[in-house]
Scaffold this active site. Structure first.
Site, PDB file in Angstrom:
ATOM      1  N   ARG A   1       0.911  11.483   5.005  1.00  0.00           N
ATOM      2  CA  ARG A   1       1.518  11.457   3.674  1.00  0.00           C
ATOM      3  C   ARG A   1       0.832  10.431   2.771  1.00  0.00           C
ATOM      4  NH1 ARG A   1       3.659   7.890   0.018  1.00  0.00           N
ATOM      5  NH2 ARG A   1       4.614   6.745   1.752  1.00  0.00           N
ATOM      6  N   ASP A   2       0.969   9.163   3.084  1.00  0.00           N
ATOM      7  CA  ASP A   2       0.472   8.120   2.193  1.00  0.00           C
ATOM      8  C   ASP A   2      -1.044   8.077   2.155  1.00  0.00           C
ATOM      9  OD1 ASP A   2       0.788   6.041   0.396  1.00  0.00           O
ATOM     10  OD2 ASP A   2       0.773   4.499   1.938  1.00  0.00           O
TER      11      ASP A   2
ATOM     12  N   HIS B   1       4.367  -2.825   5.334  1.00  0.00           N
ATOM     13  CA  HIS B   1       3.451  -1.755   4.909  1.00  0.00           C
ATOM     14  C   HIS B   1       2.328  -2.417   4.115  1.00  0.00           C
ATOM     15  CE1 HIS B   1       2.916   2.571   3.493  1.00  0.00           C
ATOM     16  NE2 HIS B   1       2.096   1.897   2.691  1.00  0.00           N
TER      17      HIS B   1
ATOM     18  N   HIS C   1      -1.537  -2.659   2.604  1.00  0.00           N
ATOM     19  CA  HIS C   1      -2.795  -2.032   2.211  1.00  0.00           C
ATOM     20  C   HIS C   1      -3.905  -3.065   2.383  1.00  0.00           C
ATOM     21  CE1 HIS C   1      -1.496   1.832   0.087  1.00  0.00           C
ATOM     22  NE2 HIS C   1      -0.412   1.339   0.666  1.00  0.00           N
TER      23      HIS C   1
ATOM     24  N   CYS D   1      -5.831   2.812  -3.637  1.00  0.00           N
ATOM     25  CA  CYS D   1      -5.020   2.160  -4.657  1.00  0.00           C
ATOM     26  C   CYS D   1      -5.550   2.570  -6.030  1.00  0.00           C
ATOM     27  CB  CYS D   1      -5.075   0.637  -4.503  1.00  0.00           C
ATOM     28  SG  CYS D   1      -4.204  -0.229  -5.814  1.00  0.00           S
TER      29      CYS D   1
ATOM     30  N   ASN E   1      -4.450   2.091   3.461  1.00  0.00           N
ATOM     31  CA  ASN E   1      -3.545   1.422   4.378  1.00  0.00           C
ATOM     32  C   ASN E   1      -4.322   0.743   5.501  1.00  0.00           C
ATOM     33  OD1 ASN E   1      -0.620   2.569   3.677  1.00  0.00           O
ATOM     34  ND2 ASN E   1      -2.086   4.238   3.472  1.00  0.00           N
TER      35      ASN E   1
END
Length: 302
Positions: A15-16, A207, A209, A240, A249
């Site tokens: 997803r991310d 979480h 990055h 980003c 990530n």
């Protein structure tokens, strides 16, 4: 250093990570990748997002993907859900856990959701109420917990305020996101010291990055503060939009290497995660930022 004996990895790459890829990845390829991940020992995979396809075309096939993957009963298959309409689609696709999201900073929340923070709470409450009524657990993401591209530094007290409102809705866990990847250990320490005055460590996940290469250092600080749940993406997928060329990530395989070498159990097979990272590199036609994927790539080429 006091370290936990075991850590849970929450894989968010499907997803991310994938949502940041411009080239559309075929639905069959997504399903195959998630099936590969299901065979690595992970017990949590965030599969997709039910945000309107206009905003995230890459995940327009959310229902099909969630319905067609081979499910392992030991794995929670989660999805991001922005509103009640998205929840209907997610429940139809038999999602295991619903994730809702908002920012700790007004500027990012307005840019990302087009609402103020206080205007967002009623929308999310509808989603949470509906998910709980359907027998699903709900996880909350709070973005920009360290800093915001619009508002600058985020005060830890503001993160506490948002988290309290979400927990009051019935959410079981909050994932704290350094969305633009600017955080350093001292900032993570300050944030967690404030959060842990109000919440238990087991209610929180981190979480990170890796935009500026500090994600693993921030993981170490989190571990020292008793955090045992971390989001990551195989291959270091993601990005980003506020930092051109930024990596995404923290890579699942890089995180696994760190944890395993320190004697911390995860139950996840590092080699299999590395192979999954190489699989997505072949699909998108570029090398990702992961250090351990680069090592596996070199081993294949030699």
């Amino acid at each position: 250093m006091q370290l936990p004996k075991r850590v849970q990895i929450k894989e968010v790459g499907p997803r991310d990570g994938l949502q940041n890829e411009i080239m559309f990845i075929p639905t069959d390829a997504k399903i195959k990748l998630i099936n590969q991940l299901s065979d690595t020992g992970l017990n949590y995979i965030e599969v997709t997002s039910f945000v309107h396809p206009k905003w995230i075309p890459q995940l327009a096939d959310a229902v099909e993907v969630l319905k067609e993957i081979k499910r392992n009963t030991d794995i929670t298959y989660a999805a991001l859900v922005p509103n009640s309409k998205g929840l209907e689609r997610a429940l139809d696709a038999h999602v295991d856990e619903v994730s809702v999201f908002m920012s700790a900073s007004e500027g990012h929340n307005k840019s990302n959701i087009n609402k103020s923070i206080d205007e967002t709470f009623p929308v999310l409450k509808e989603v949470v109420d509906g998910a709980l009524a359907a027998g699903k657990t709900v996880r909350g993401y709070i973005s920009t917990v360290i800093s915001c591209p619009y508002d600058g530094h985020t005060k830890p007290e503001q993160v506490v305020y948002v988290a309290e409102r979400l927990f009051d809705m019935g959410i079981t866990e909050i994932s704290l996101g350094d969305t633009i990847g600017v955080g350093v250990p001292t900032q993570v320490e300050s944030l967690l010291q404030e959060m842990l005055h109000h919440f238990k460590a087991e209610q929180l996940a981190m979480h990170f990055h890796d935009t500026r290469g500090t994600a693993l250092a921030n993981v170490m600080t989190s571990l020292a503060n008793g955090i045992t749940k971390f989001d990551s993406a195989f291959g270091g997928l993601g990005g980003c939009p506020y930092a051109k060329g930024a990596s995404g990530n923290v890579a699942t395989e890089d995180l696994l290497y760190l944890l395993h070498e320190m004697g911390i159990e995860t139950g996840v097979n590092l080699k299999k995660i590395q192979q999954t990272a190489l699989s997505i590199e072949r699909i998108i036609g570029k090398n990702l930022s992961s250090k351990l994927a680069a090592i596996a790539r070199g081993e294949e080429e030699s």
